[in-house]
Design an enzyme around this catalytic site. Structure first.
Site, short mmCIF file in Angstrom:
data_model
loop_
_atom_site.label_atom_id
_atom_site.label_comp_id
_atom_site.label_asym_id
_atom_site.label_seq_id
_atom_site.Cartn_x
_atom_site.Cartn_y
_atom_site.Cartn_z
N LEU A 73 0.85 -1.18 0.00
CA LEU A 73 0.00 0.00 0.00
C LEU A 73 0.89 1.24 0.00
CD1 LEU A 73 -2.73 -0.97 2.64
CD2 LEU A 73 -2.95 -0.93 0.14
N GLU B 112 -8.17 3.26 8.43
CA GLU B 112 -8.79 2.85 7.17
C GLU B 112 -8.66 1.34 7.00
OE1 GLU B 112 -10.18 2.17 3.36
OE2 GLU B 112 -8.14 1.63 3.94
N1 NAP Z 1 -5.33 0.11 -2.02
C1 NAP Z 1 -6.00 -1.04 -2.00
O1 NAP Z 1 -7.14 -1.09 -1.56
C2 NAP Z 1 -5.36 -2.27 -2.55
C3 NAP Z 1 -6.12 -3.41 -2.73
C4 NAP Z 1 -5.52 -4.52 -3.29
C5 NAP Z 1 -4.19 -4.46 -3.68
N2 NAP Z 1 -3.47 -3.36 -3.48
C6 NAP Z 1 -2.07 -3.28 -3.92
O2 NAP Z 1 -2.03 -3.77 -5.26
C7 NAP Z 1 -0.80 -4.46 -5.49
C8 NAP Z 1 -1.08 -5.92 -5.87
O3 NAP Z 1 -2.00 -5.99 -6.94
P1 NAP Z 1 -1.57 -6.54 -8.39
O4 NAP Z 1 -2.71 -6.21 -9.30
O5 NAP Z 1 -0.21 -6.07 -8.72
O6 NAP Z 1 -1.46 -8.11 -8.16
P2 NAP Z 1 -2.44 -9.29 -7.67
O7 NAP Z 1 -3.73 -9.26 -8.41
O8 NAP Z 1 -2.52 -9.31 -6.20
O9 NAP Z 1 -1.57 -10.53 -8.11
C9 NAP Z 1 -1.36 -10.81 -9.46
C10 NAP Z 1 -1.22 -12.30 -9.62
O10 NAP Z 1 -2.35 -12.95 -9.03
C11 NAP Z 1 -2.82 -13.98 -9.87
N3 NAP Z 1 -4.12 -13.59 -10.42
C12 NAP Z 1 -4.68 -12.36 -10.42
N4 NAP Z 1 -5.89 -12.40 -10.99
C13 NAP Z 1 -6.11 -13.69 -11.36
C14 NAP Z 1 -7.19 -14.37 -11.98
N5 NAP Z 1 -8.31 -13.73 -12.35
N6 NAP Z 1 -7.07 -15.68 -12.20
C15 NAP Z 1 -5.93 -16.35 -11.83
N7 NAP Z 1 -4.88 -15.77 -11.23
C16 NAP Z 1 -4.97 -14.45 -10.99
C17 NAP Z 1 -1.78 -14.16 -10.94
O11 NAP Z 1 -0.82 -15.02 -10.39
P3 NAP Z 1 0.01 -16.09 -11.30
O12 NAP Z 1 1.00 -15.25 -12.04
O13 NAP Z 1 0.59 -17.02 -10.31
O14 NAP Z 1 -0.99 -16.72 -12.23
C18 NAP Z 1 -1.20 -12.75 -11.07
O15 NAP Z 1 0.11 -12.72 -11.59
C19 NAP Z 1 -0.03 -4.34 -4.19
O16 NAP Z 1 0.78 -3.16 -4.27
C20 NAP Z 1 -1.11 -4.14 -3.15
O17 NAP Z 1 -0.64 -3.48 -1.98
C21 NAP Z 1 -4.03 -2.25 -2.92
#
Ligand code: NAP
Length: 204
Positions: free
Chosen positions: A37, A44
């Site tokens: 984050l 929050e």
């Molecule tokens: N501010 C907020 O409320 C909030 C909320 C959530 C996240 N975040 C931030 O967002 C970042 C992480 O999010 P991100 O989008 O980079 O990654 P993510 O969605 O957490 O992870 C991506 C990985 O998850 C798997 N994946 C995602 N969607 C999939 C689906 N539909 N089906 C199968 N596998 C799936 C895949 O893994 P594989 O490569 O193993 O297939 C993909 O490479 C972090 O910085 C976190 O702190 C913030």
């Protein structure tokens, strides 16, 4: 929303569950930076935890659906969470990560897990907690009814963003239950809790 119906792909009988997104976004819809984050807003984060674990009566549970990077970004002191079953999405992991309950290879499999036996009578709400692709899948899902979006009213350098969504379809609500109103402030950062509700119409 818990009537029995055919699954969206028409293959099986399922118990329809609300699919709800929850996120905090800064001015340019950024949500994350370097796998974490971008801000430190403990109250929050507590609101997030309180929201996802709320159930209507003892014995019920919610499901949280996590992208793999989100899952690994949280300190493990966050777990266990009361009333929650955790599903991690990944196409590459082959074992369920520590503290999680299930591993699914795609979004619809996670929804089916909650909507079919043996979990269907237990799960009330499917909470979608990111990242970007998981939010995109959820926004398109016919059972998606609410988006809980905290507006962090500041600029942060981000490398991950909340997807665009149709604000004519998802309408901002006033005075939503269990959602504090007005501007909050923590560590010098202002933010407000918002809820957007999908106007179901005839499309769902
Ligand atoms: N501010 C907020 O409320 C909030 C909320 C959530 C996240 N975040 C931030 O967002 C970042 C992480 O999010 P991100 O989008 O980079 O990654 P993510 O969605 O957490 O992870 C991506 C990985 O998850 C798997 N994946 C995602 N969607 C999939 C689906 N539909 N089906 C199968 N596998 C799936 C895949 O893994 P594989 O490569 O193993 O297939 C993909 O490479 C972090 O910085 C976190 O702190 C913030």
């Amino acid at each position: 929303m818990s009537e029995t119906e055919m699954s969206p792909d028409g293959r099986d009988k399922v118990q329809k569950k609300p699919v709800r997104l929850i996120a905090a976004v800064c001015n340019d819809m950024g949500i994350g930076k370097d796998g974490k984050l971008p801000w430190n807003l403990p109250s929050e984060f507590q609101y997030f935890l309180n929201t996802v674990k709320r159930v209507s009566r003892p014995g019920k549970m919610n499901m949280m659906v996590w992208g793999k990077l989100c899952w690994y970004s949280l300190p493990k002191t966050t777990f266990p969470m009361a009333n929650i079953l955790h599903v991690v999405l990944s196409t590459t992991l082959d074992t369920v990560p520590d503290h999680a309950h299930f591993l699914c290879q795609d979004f619809e499999s996670a929804v089916r897990l909650a909507a079919q036996p043996p979990l269907a009578d237990l799960i009330e709400t499917i909470w979608i907690v990111g990242g970007t692709q998981v939010y995109k899948d959820a926004l398109k899902h016919p059972w998606c009814d609410l988006v809980y979006l905290t507006d962090v009213m500041a600029d942060f350098d981000c490398d991950v963003f909340f997807p665009e969504f149709d604000r004519a379809l998802f309408k901002e609500q006033e005075g939503f239950p269990d959602v504090p109103s007005g501007i909050q402030e923590e560590n010098g950062i202002k933010y407000k809790f918002q809820v957007f509700k999908k106007e179901m119409g005839d499309a769902v």
